[in-house]
Design an enzyme around this catalytic site. Structure first.
Site, PDB file in Angstrom:
ATOM      1  N   LYS A 166      -1.191  -1.646  -4.649  1.00 61.48           N
ATOM      2  CA  LYS A 166      -2.049  -0.450  -4.707  1.00 61.48           C
ATOM      3  C   LYS A 166      -1.142   0.746  -4.983  1.00 61.48           C
ATOM      4  O   LYS A 166      -0.800   1.501  -4.078  1.00 61.48           O
ATOM      5  CB  LYS A 166      -2.708  -0.302  -3.325  1.00 61.48           C
ATOM      6  CG  LYS A 166      -4.136   0.151  -3.313  1.00 61.48           C
ATOM      7  CD  LYS A 166      -4.554   0.527  -1.912  1.00 61.48           C
ATOM      8  CE  LYS A 166      -5.336  -0.517  -1.184  1.00 61.48           C
ATOM      9  NZ  LYS A 166      -5.692  -0.087   0.200  1.00 61.48           N
TER      10      LYS A 166
ATOM     11  N   ASP B  37       0.869  -1.181   0.000  1.00 62.61           N
ATOM     12  CA  ASP B  37       0.000   0.000   0.000  1.00 62.61           C
ATOM     13  C   ASP B  37       0.911   1.238   0.000  1.00 62.61           C
ATOM     14  O   ASP B  37       1.391   1.638  -1.049  1.00 62.61           O
ATOM     15  CB  ASP B  37      -0.884  -0.124   1.247  1.00 62.61           C
ATOM     16  CG  ASP B  37      -1.981   0.908   1.345  1.00 62.61           C
ATOM     17  OD1 ASP B  37      -2.532   1.293   0.310  1.00 62.61           O
ATOM     18  OD2 ASP B  37      -2.307   1.339   2.469  1.00 62.61           O
TER      19      ASP B  37
HETATM   20  P1  IMP Z   1       1.812  -0.491   3.766  1.00 58.11           P
HETATM   21  O1  IMP Z   1       0.957   0.745   3.806  1.00 58.11           O
HETATM   22  O2  IMP Z   1       2.346  -0.746   2.387  1.00 58.11           O
HETATM   23  O3  IMP Z   1       2.875  -0.417   4.807  1.00 58.11           O
HETATM   24  O4  IMP Z   1       0.877  -1.711   4.098  1.00 58.11           O
HETATM   25  C1  IMP Z   1       0.739  -2.125   5.421  1.00 58.11           C
HETATM   26  C2  IMP Z   1      -0.228  -3.240   5.614  1.00 58.11           C
HETATM   27  O5  IMP Z   1      -1.525  -2.666   5.628  1.00 58.11           O
HETATM   28  C3  IMP Z   1      -0.300  -4.336   4.579  1.00 58.11           C
HETATM   29  O6  IMP Z   1       0.648  -5.349   4.777  1.00 58.11           O
HETATM   30  C4  IMP Z   1      -1.704  -4.859   4.847  1.00 58.11           C
HETATM   31  O7  IMP Z   1      -1.665  -5.814   5.889  1.00 58.11           O
HETATM   32  C5  IMP Z   1      -2.436  -3.638   5.272  1.00 58.11           C
HETATM   33  N1  IMP Z   1      -3.291  -3.102   4.191  1.00 58.11           N
HETATM   34  C6  IMP Z   1      -3.012  -2.111   3.311  1.00 58.11           C
HETATM   35  N2  IMP Z   1      -4.039  -1.911   2.475  1.00 58.11           N
HETATM   36  C7  IMP Z   1      -4.993  -2.810   2.825  1.00 58.11           C
HETATM   37  C8  IMP Z   1      -6.318  -3.115   2.319  1.00 58.11           C
HETATM   38  O8  IMP Z   1      -6.833  -2.529   1.356  1.00 58.11           O
HETATM   39  N3  IMP Z   1      -6.973  -4.125   2.963  1.00 58.11           N
HETATM   40  C9  IMP Z   1      -6.450  -4.808   4.016  1.00 58.11           C
HETATM   41  N4  IMP Z   1      -5.234  -4.560   4.510  1.00 58.11           N
HETATM   42  C10 IMP Z   1      -4.511  -3.571   3.920  1.00 58.11           C
END
Ligand code: IMP
Ligand code: MG
Length: 171
Positions: A126, A97
């Site tokens: 994403k 994300d």
């Molecule tokens: P980051 O923002 O890339 O650090 O993502 C962190 C974590 O947030 C990911 O490993 C997921 O576990 C969770 N996450 C991010 N986007 C989503 C979503 O759309 N649905 C569910 N979990 C999410």
């Protein structure tokens, strides 16, 4: 929040895409032994389906990360026992994300665990939400900037058991 009626990726679509990723990984790691380093808990179904389609030597490592609510920090909560030194390590993650969690994990593994190589497989990407550039070597699907659940992904720890991926929206 409630589950929206729309399904983003069906069970069939997911299984087909995971099989394609496995074929790519089998080709790329031919003759090498591999450690799948799965990020708990969201990557559990992806890990299970992917690993059963890999035909070389495969080991498993599990790691649980905590992503702060403000999205600025990440930390490590749990690591299973397996020496990663001089091994080919493939991180298995449910979704990238902002990139903050993966960026932290990559830096941590490189600094502390001395892998022979380190690559990243994510089921979902994403890109619109990205704040830190992270390498993604294997990507299942690209998704819009919406909150998705199912096939490991949760909303408040629920929906991980769905065999498909959908989204939740405000009621
Ligand atoms: P980051 O923002 O890339 O650090 O993502 C962190 C974590 O947030 C990911 O490993 C997921 O576990 C969770 N996450 C991010 N986007 C989503 C979503 O759309 N649905 C569910 N979990 C999410
Ligand atoms: Mg995760």
């Amino acid at each position: 929040m409630k589950l929206a009626s729309g399904i983003l990726f069906s069970e069939n679509q997911i299984q087909q895409r995971v099989a394609e990723l496995a074929r790519q990984i089998n080709r790329d790691y031919q003759g090498k032994s591999l450690v799948l380093c799965a990020v708990l808990k969201g990557s559990i179904p992806f890990l299970g389906d992917l690993m059963r389609r890999l035909d070389g030597e495969v080991r498993i490592a599990l790691i649980e990360m905590k992503s702060q609510v403000d999205g600025q920090h990440a930390s490590i909560l749990f690591t299973s026992s397996l020496d990663l030194a001089e091994r080919h390590v493939l991180i298995i993650e449910d979704i990238v994300d902002t990139g903050i969690t993966l960026d932290y994990l990559i830096k941590h593994l490189e600094a502390e665990r001395s892998p022979a190589s380190l690559k990243v497989a994510v089921l979902l990407d994403k890109p619109e939400a990205r704040r830190i550039d992270v390498p993604v070597h294997y990507r299942g699907f690209t998704v819009p900037d919406r909150f998705v659940v199912g096939y490991g992904l949760d909303y408040k720890e629920l929906y991980r058991n769905l065999p498909y991926i959908g989204w939740v929206e405000q009621e």
